[in-house]
Design a protein around this motif. Structure first.
Motif, PDB file in Angstrom:
ATOM      1  N   HIS A 242       0.897  -0.992  -0.189  1.00 18.32           N
ATOM      2  CA  HIS A 242      -0.066  -0.259   0.024  1.00 18.32           C
ATOM      3  C   HIS A 242       0.680   1.597   0.327  1.00 18.32           C
ATOM      4  CE1 HIS A 242      -3.384  -2.272   1.999  1.00 18.32           C
ATOM      5  NE2 HIS A 242      -3.367  -2.532   0.844  1.00 18.32           N
ATOM      6  N   SER A 243       2.045   1.053  -0.212  1.00 17.99           N
ATOM      7  CA  SER A 243       3.269   2.058  -0.362  1.00 17.99           C
ATOM      8  C   SER A 243       4.231   2.799  -1.489  1.00 17.99           C
ATOM      9  CB  SER A 243       3.819   2.167   0.748  1.00 17.99           C
ATOM     10  OG  SER A 243       3.635   2.223   1.938  1.00 17.99           O
ATOM     11  N   ASN A 244       2.758   2.752  -2.375  1.00  7.99           N
ATOM     12  CA  ASN A 244       3.221   2.594  -4.173  1.00  7.99           C
ATOM     13  C   ASN A 244       3.025   4.566  -4.495  1.00  7.99           C
ATOM     14  OD1 ASN A 244       3.604   0.330  -4.836  1.00  7.99           O
ATOM     15  ND2 ASN A 244       1.841   0.381  -5.029  1.00  7.99           N
ATOM     16  N   GLU A 245       1.685   5.041  -4.042  1.00  6.91           N
ATOM     17  CA  GLU A 245       2.124   6.255  -3.842  1.00  6.91           C
ATOM     18  C   GLU A 245       3.116   6.942  -2.966  1.00  6.91           C
ATOM     19  OE1 GLU A 245       1.352   7.718  -6.237  1.00  6.91           O
ATOM     20  OE2 GLU A 245       0.064   6.552  -7.310  1.00  6.91           O
ATOM     21  N   LYS A 246       4.346   7.654  -2.801  1.00  6.26           N
ATOM     22  CA  LYS A 246       4.297   8.163  -1.580  1.00  6.26           C
ATOM     23  C   LYS A 246       4.688   9.325  -2.529  1.00  6.26           C
ATOM     24  CE  LYS A 246       7.008   4.544  -0.316  1.00  6.26           C
ATOM     25  NZ  LYS A 246       6.676   3.443   1.045  1.00  6.26           N
ATOM     26  N   GLY A 247       4.991  10.565  -0.757  1.00  5.82           N
ATOM     27  CA  GLY A 247       5.151  11.829  -1.250  1.00  5.82           C
ATOM     28  C   GLY A 247       3.623  12.910  -0.924  1.00  5.82           C
ATOM     29  N   LYS A 248       2.800  11.960  -0.676  1.00  6.37           N
ATOM     30  CA  LYS A 248       1.138  12.712  -1.325  1.00  6.37           C
ATOM     31  C   LYS A 248       1.121  12.349   0.524  1.00  6.37           C
ATOM     32  CE  LYS A 248       0.378  11.811  -5.164  1.00  6.37           C
ATOM     33  NZ  LYS A 248      -0.593  10.766  -6.724  1.00  6.37           N
ATOM     34  N   PRO A 249       0.623  13.900   1.493  1.00  8.79           N
ATOM     35  CA  PRO A 249       0.212  13.891   2.627  1.00  8.79           C
ATOM     36  C   PRO A 249      -1.213  13.105   2.409  1.00  8.79           C
ATOM     37  CG  PRO A 249      -0.633  15.940   1.724  1.00  8.79           C
ATOM     38  CD  PRO A 249       0.047  15.147   1.129  1.00  8.79           C
ATOM     39  N   PRO A 250      -1.433  12.396   4.094  1.00  9.61           N
ATOM     40  CA  PRO A 250      -2.393  11.311   4.363  1.00  9.61           C
ATOM     41  C   PRO A 250      -3.540  12.412   4.730  1.00  9.61           C
ATOM     42  CG  PRO A 250      -0.651  11.327   5.879  1.00  9.61           C
ATOM     43  CD  PRO A 250       0.292  12.164   5.174  1.00  9.61           C
ATOM     44  N   ILE A 509      -4.192  11.764  17.614  1.00  6.12           N
ATOM     45  CA  ILE A 509      -2.795  12.878  17.684  1.00  6.12           C
ATOM     46  C   ILE A 509      -1.648  11.450  18.026  1.00  6.12           C
ATOM     47  CG2 ILE A 509      -1.663  14.914  18.633  1.00  6.12           C
ATOM     48  CD1 ILE A 509      -4.412  14.781  16.491  1.00  6.12           C
ATOM     49  N   SER A 510      -1.545  11.398  19.294  1.00  4.39           N
ATOM     50  CA  SER A 510      -0.063  10.751  19.358  1.00  4.39           C
ATOM     51  C   SER A 510       0.421   9.741  18.870  1.00  4.39           C
ATOM     52  CB  SER A 510      -0.369  10.565  21.011  1.00  4.39           C
ATOM     53  OG  SER A 510      -1.292  11.362  22.183  1.00  4.39           O
ATOM     54  N   GLU A 511      -1.325   9.323  18.313  1.00  2.00           N
ATOM     55  CA  GLU A 511      -0.907   7.152  17.773  1.00  2.00           C
ATOM     56  C   GLU A 511       0.419   8.495  16.040  1.00  2.00           C
ATOM     57  OE1 GLU A 511      -0.387   3.806  17.206  1.00  2.00           O
ATOM     58  OE2 GLU A 511      -0.956   4.664  19.098  1.00  2.00           O
ATOM     59  N   LEU A 512      -0.710   9.289  15.699  1.00  2.00           N
ATOM     60  CA  LEU A 512       0.266  10.706  14.477  1.00  2.00           C
ATOM     61  C   LEU A 512       1.413  10.600  15.030  1.00  2.00           C
ATOM     62  CD1 LEU A 512      -2.965  11.995  13.400  1.00  2.00           C
ATOM     63  CD2 LEU A 512      -2.434  10.047  12.071  1.00  2.00           C
ATOM     64  N   LYS A 513       1.659  11.263  15.882  1.00  2.00           N
ATOM     65  CA  LYS A 513       3.267  11.674  16.004  1.00  2.00           C
ATOM     66  C   LYS A 513       3.925  10.722  16.427  1.00  2.00           C
ATOM     67  CE  LYS A 513       1.295  15.907  18.518  1.00  2.00           C
ATOM     68  NZ  LYS A 513       1.886  16.934  19.565  1.00  2.00           N
ATOM     69  N   ASP A 514       3.518   9.453  16.523  1.00  2.00           N
ATOM     70  CA  ASP A 514       4.529   8.201  17.525  1.00  2.00           C
ATOM     71  C   ASP A 514       4.842   8.256  15.731  1.00  2.00           C
ATOM     72  OD1 ASP A 514       4.350   8.850  20.452  1.00  2.00           O
ATOM     73  OD2 ASP A 514       2.904   7.214  20.003  1.00  2.00           O
ATOM     74  N   LYS A 515       4.339   8.067  14.998  1.00  2.00           N
ATOM     75  CA  LYS A 515       4.424   7.003  13.487  1.00  2.00           C
ATOM     76  C   LYS A 515       5.075   8.121  12.314  1.00  2.00           C
ATOM     77  CE  LYS A 515       2.239   3.215  14.205  1.00  2.00           C
ATOM     78  NZ  LYS A 515       2.170   3.018  15.463  1.00  2.00           N
ATOM     79  N   GLY A 516       5.660   9.070  13.082  1.00  2.00           N
ATOM     80  CA  GLY A 516       5.967  10.862  12.394  1.00  2.00           C
ATOM     81  C   GLY A 516       5.453  10.683  11.201  1.00  2.00           C
ATOM     82  N   ILE A 517       4.216  11.038  11.362  1.00  2.56           N
ATOM     83  CA  ILE A 517       2.733  10.926  10.203  1.00  2.56           C
ATOM     84  C   ILE A 517       2.256  12.877  10.568  1.00  2.56           C
ATOM     85  CG2 ILE A 517       0.630  11.003   9.494  1.00  2.56           C
ATOM     86  CD1 ILE A 517       0.899   7.185  10.790  1.00  2.56           C
ATOM     87  N   ASP A 519       3.318  15.682  11.644  1.00  2.00           N
ATOM     88  CA  ASP A 519       3.622  17.445  10.510  1.00  2.00           C
ATOM     89  C   ASP A 519       2.864  17.160   9.344  1.00  2.00           C
ATOM     90  OD1 ASP A 519       5.297  17.605  13.030  1.00  2.00           O
ATOM     91  OD2 ASP A 519       6.828  16.877  12.605  1.00  2.00           O
ATOM     92  N   GLU A 520       2.923  16.159   8.620  1.00  2.00           N
ATOM     93  CA  GLU A 520       2.976  16.223   6.919  1.00  2.00           C
ATOM     94  C   GLU A 520       1.459  16.166   6.732  1.00  2.00           C
ATOM     95  OE1 GLU A 520       4.802  17.603   5.154  1.00  2.00           O
ATOM     96  OE2 GLU A 520       5.654  18.083   6.873  1.00  2.00           O
ATOM     97  N   ALA A 521       0.321  15.670   8.116  1.00  7.47           N
ATOM     98  CA  ALA A 521      -0.920  15.293   7.503  1.00  7.47           C
ATOM     99  C   ALA A 521      -1.459  16.366   7.042  1.00  7.47           C
ATOM    100  CB  ALA A 521      -1.183  13.449   8.608  1.00  7.47           C
ATOM    101  N   ILE A 522      -2.912  15.988   6.854  1.00  8.78           N
ATOM    102  CA  ILE A 522      -4.002  16.819   6.499  1.00  8.78           C
ATOM    103  C   ILE A 522      -5.445  16.732   8.161  1.00  8.78           C
ATOM    104  CG2 ILE A 522      -5.900  18.118   5.192  1.00  8.78           C
ATOM    105  CD1 ILE A 522      -4.388  17.563   2.960  1.00  8.78           C
ATOM    106  N   ILE A 523      -5.267  17.123   8.700  1.00 10.15           N
ATOM    107  CA  ILE A 523      -6.467  16.706   9.822  1.00 10.15           C
ATOM    108  C   ILE A 523      -7.236  17.682  10.126  1.00 10.15           C
ATOM    109  CG2 ILE A 523      -5.586  16.067  12.117  1.00 10.15           C
ATOM    110  CD1 ILE A 523      -3.074  16.072  12.124  1.00 10.15           C
TER     111      ILE A 523
END
Length: 753
Positions: A242-250, A509-517, A519-523
């Protein structure tokens, strides 16, 4: 020849387990059955349904009974093994049954303290004389007490088992260890029919374990442990695919049902009830005057995810017909998820009971981890809820169960966010740094306001002992206002539910921060609608009227990726916005072209500003009225039609969904709706009645509860009335008959879906 019995599985254990299951199943069915849901009597509906679809009821009964049978077979076998290893294989059925009752009783007490709302109908409607017992439990104990005792019992069994293995190292002890691991796999996966088949084989051919070489047990144990690890291994394998599309914000759209705007940052005893949301707001753009288009869940989400009004796509209530549902996700009404899929995103929906809308229409998700809603599922829930000894296992409050009956996910009194958080975490592990979107919808704030332990105690009165101690039963036919003490308790429950959701949001939010997601996410944080809580004459609930700020004014905070988020002087916007603005905003951000015209606006050009440069009006309308009785002001200001139990039909070919299929009723509901337009200062409400159309105009800032009608003498009256008519005629293709708006009929729309 008869069955080849083994000493470990004497046939009498099977007989005891069956008789025990039958006795308690019938006992609870007779003395603990109700046709009440959240305090509303649906007896006539269920009797009609059961008469027409009696086969479905029989299959439901078989399903619930089978789960109970498997669980009792498991418990009786484990208790018997303990006696067997202690050299007491002839233990009486009374002793075995007493231990099983003790275990299930402790599990039930644990569940009652964790989720007292699940048992609210039992204690407050069926057997209210027992309510003091529940009060005692929740006032003086916590779930940990019962977990400790159950843990000691389990450790005792484990000690006896491993002592047997250590002392004897024989096939019998290793076989029991294999048996325990298999039961654990079935319990955590919920495959109870496989469990019953497994027990049938054991009682028929159980002695075959003596033919298995003792070294083979090592291989079997290794394979079983591997099975326990398979979900984690499979998740990591899927992450590569599921990681074919890189660089796009979740993209994360996180919403709570019924979350009011004014509860964000609301302080009790000097402390905010939403500390995690307050912290998140500092990283995003906050839109302070944001409103939903319709305060009912299904049409509200349909509006948000298509960017179109309910009057355009025609999903205008909670029970749309097949023709109405099919318009969602069609060429004319594509969803956010479908548009994101065009640029390589995978889409997920996660939610608890109010998220049952997501499986019922084509919103474009690749996977939906949310309950469904139909008459069959309601029957499963009603049947299962009667079985008190079964509920701790079905809700997972007892050692990681909760997977036996997927229908229990839709239980409205089960306001525990931890189970959907686990699904959220699983998706994060699976997706890695791929392009994906998650729509996460929590129901803990939706009535009957049911946060789990310890949240239901947070802001409620510990000295209140009434029927609203743990939840607010809802009866739309009852127009009486609770007394001051009861109103305070109900609001305390609501605030406690808000606090529980904030904790849930903090975990996300803690889970997203722990996974390094993060900062670059749209929430995006928002809500489908708000909630009236006995302000003035507004009553309690949502969707019945448009007075006041409580039901349409909801939070809206959006955080963009850190790397692309421009530095702006302001991150708070005070101009009025609408839930239909979210679609064009995301399309604008991703540069996705659309053929449709939208009633909403992209908010990107306004980031960093504080208000619109020109006056803006937004639209809203009411939902369906559930009751045709009562003395509320909005029930006097309405065109009457039958209550929901008379309007609906159960459609077998649509998976027994509950729908309003009669075109006359659908058009009557649309014609009868109250509608409004509002800007930052004023709100105009259109109210069709049998005696003519009424208009109400309110000053939102000076009169937020909408007590003083300024129509028709205010200078804004004519302008806003003209804008309301213009909006409805444009987006619904409605016509005018005098002052009445005549909605377009679905049958008149020729469209290639």
């Amino acid at each position: 020849m008869g069955p080849n019995q083994a000493p470990l599985f004497p046939i009498r254990i099977l007989k005891i387990a069956i008789w025990f299951t039958v006795f308690f199943y019938l006992f609870f069915l007779i003395f603990n059955t109700s046709f009440t849901i959240m305090g509303v009597d649906v007896g006539d509906f269920l009797k009609q349904y059961l008469g027409a679809f009696f086969g479905v009821y029989l299959s439901t009964t078989f399903k619930v009974f089978s789960v109970s049978l498997f669980l009792h077979l498991s418990l009786f076998s484990l208790v018997y093994f303990t006696y067997h290893f202690l050299k007491q294989p002839d233990v009486s059925w009374i002793h075995l049954s007493a231990w099983v009752v003790l275990i299930e009783g402790l599990a039930l007490l644990h569940s009652m303290v964790s989720y007292p709302q699940i048992y609210g109908e039992f204690f407050f409607f069926r057997y209210p004389s027992f309510a003091p017992f529940l009060y005692f439990l929740t006032d003086h104990t916590n779930p940990g007490y019962f977990s400790l005792v159950l843990g000691i019992l389990i450790l005792g069994f484990v000690f006896v088992l491993f002592r047997q293995i250590y002392l004897h190292k024989n096939k019998e002890s290793f076989f029991v260890l294999v048996h325990v691991l298999i039961l654990g796999l079935i319990h955590t996966s919920g495959y109870y029919m496989m469990g019953i088949l497994y027990f049938a084989i054991l009682f028929w051919q159980g002695k075959q374990y003596q033919r298995i070489h003792i070294k083979s047990y090592g291989i079997i144990l290794f394979l079983l442990i591997l099975f326990y690890l398979v979900p984690g291994i499979w998740t990591r394998i899927e992450a590569f695919t599921h990681s074919n599309e890189k660089g796009k914000p979740p993209v994360f759209i996180i919403a709570a049902d019924s979350l009011r705007y004014d509860k964000i940052g609301f302080k009790i005893n000097g402390e905010s009830i939403t500390p995690n949301i307050d912290l998140f707001a500092k990283d995003g753009f906050v839109f302070h005057d944001h409103h939903t288009t319709i305060p009912r869940t299904f049409p509200s989400w349909a509006d948000l995810l298509t960017g179109q009004y309910a009057m355009s796509h025609k999903v205008r209530d909670m029970f749309p017909s097949p023709e109405e549902k099919q318009r969602i996700g069609s060429a004319s009404f594509p969803t956010i998820q479908q548009k994101l899929k065009e640029i390589g995103y995978r889409g997920y929906a996660i939610g608890s009971f109010a998220a049952d809308i997501f499986p019922r229409a084509n919103f474009g998700f690749d996977e939906v981890h949310a309950p469904n809603f139909n008459a069959r599922i309601m029957t499963v829930q009603r049947t299962a809820e009667s079985q008190l000894f079964l509920m701790p296992f079905l809700t997972g409050s007892w050692f990681s169960g909760g997977m036996y009956l997927e229908e229990m996910d839709g239980l409205s009194t089960w306001g525990d966010g931890s189970r959907i958080l686990d699904r959220f975490r699983s998706i994060l592990k699976r997706e890695g740094d791929g392009a994906f979107s998650v729509t996460y919808f929590s129901s803990v704030i939706h009535f009957p306001y049911t946060p789990a332990y310890p949240y239901y105690k947070t802001f409620t009165d510990p000295n209140y002992y009434g029927k609203y101690k743990y939840l607010k039963f809802v009866d739309p036919t009852n127009s009486s206002t609770p007394n001051e003490e009861e109103t305070k308790q109900i609001r305390g429950l609501f605030d406690s539910a808000v606090y529980a959701f904030d904790s849930e949001f903090g975990d996300i939010i803690s889970e997203l921060k722990d996974k390094g997601i993060y900062d670059e996410a749209i929430i995006i944080l928002t809500a489908d609608h708000g909630e009236a809580l006995y302000e003035d004459v507004h009553g309690q609930g949502h969707g019945e009227h448009l007075r006041g700020e409580a039901v349409t004014h909801v939070p809206f905070i959006i955080k963009f990726p850190k790397s692309t988020n421009p530095t702006k002087p302001d991150h708070e916007f005070f101009g009025i916005t609408s839930s239909v603005d979210i679609y064009p905003t995301l399309m604008d951000y991703f540069g996705i072209s659309t053929k449709q015209k939208f009633p909403g606006r992209s908010l990107l050009p306004n980031l960093g500003k504080t208000n619109w440069e020109e006056d803006r009006l937004i639209y809203a309308e009411t939902g369906i009225w559930f009751s045709d009785a009562g003395d509320h002001f909005f029930q006097k200001q309405r065109i009457p039609y039958p209550n929901i139990l008379s309007l609906h039909q159960v459609i077998p070919e649509e998976d027994y969904q509950i729908m309003i299929t009669d075109p006359i009723y659908r058009e009557t509901i649309a014609f009868s709706k109250h509608r409004s337009v509002q800007n930052s200062d004023y709100k105009l409400i259109y109210i069709p009645t049998r005696q003519g159309v009424l208009f109400e105009l309110y000053d939102r800032k000076k009169d937020p509860l909408n007590k003083k009608n300024l129509y028709p003498n205010h200078p804004m009256a004519t302008k806003m009335k003209d804008m309301l008519y213009k909006t409805v005629i444009q987006w619904e293709d409605a016509t005018l008959a005098g002052e009445y708006l005549i909605p377009s009929s679905l049958s008149d729309i020729n469209e290639n879906l």
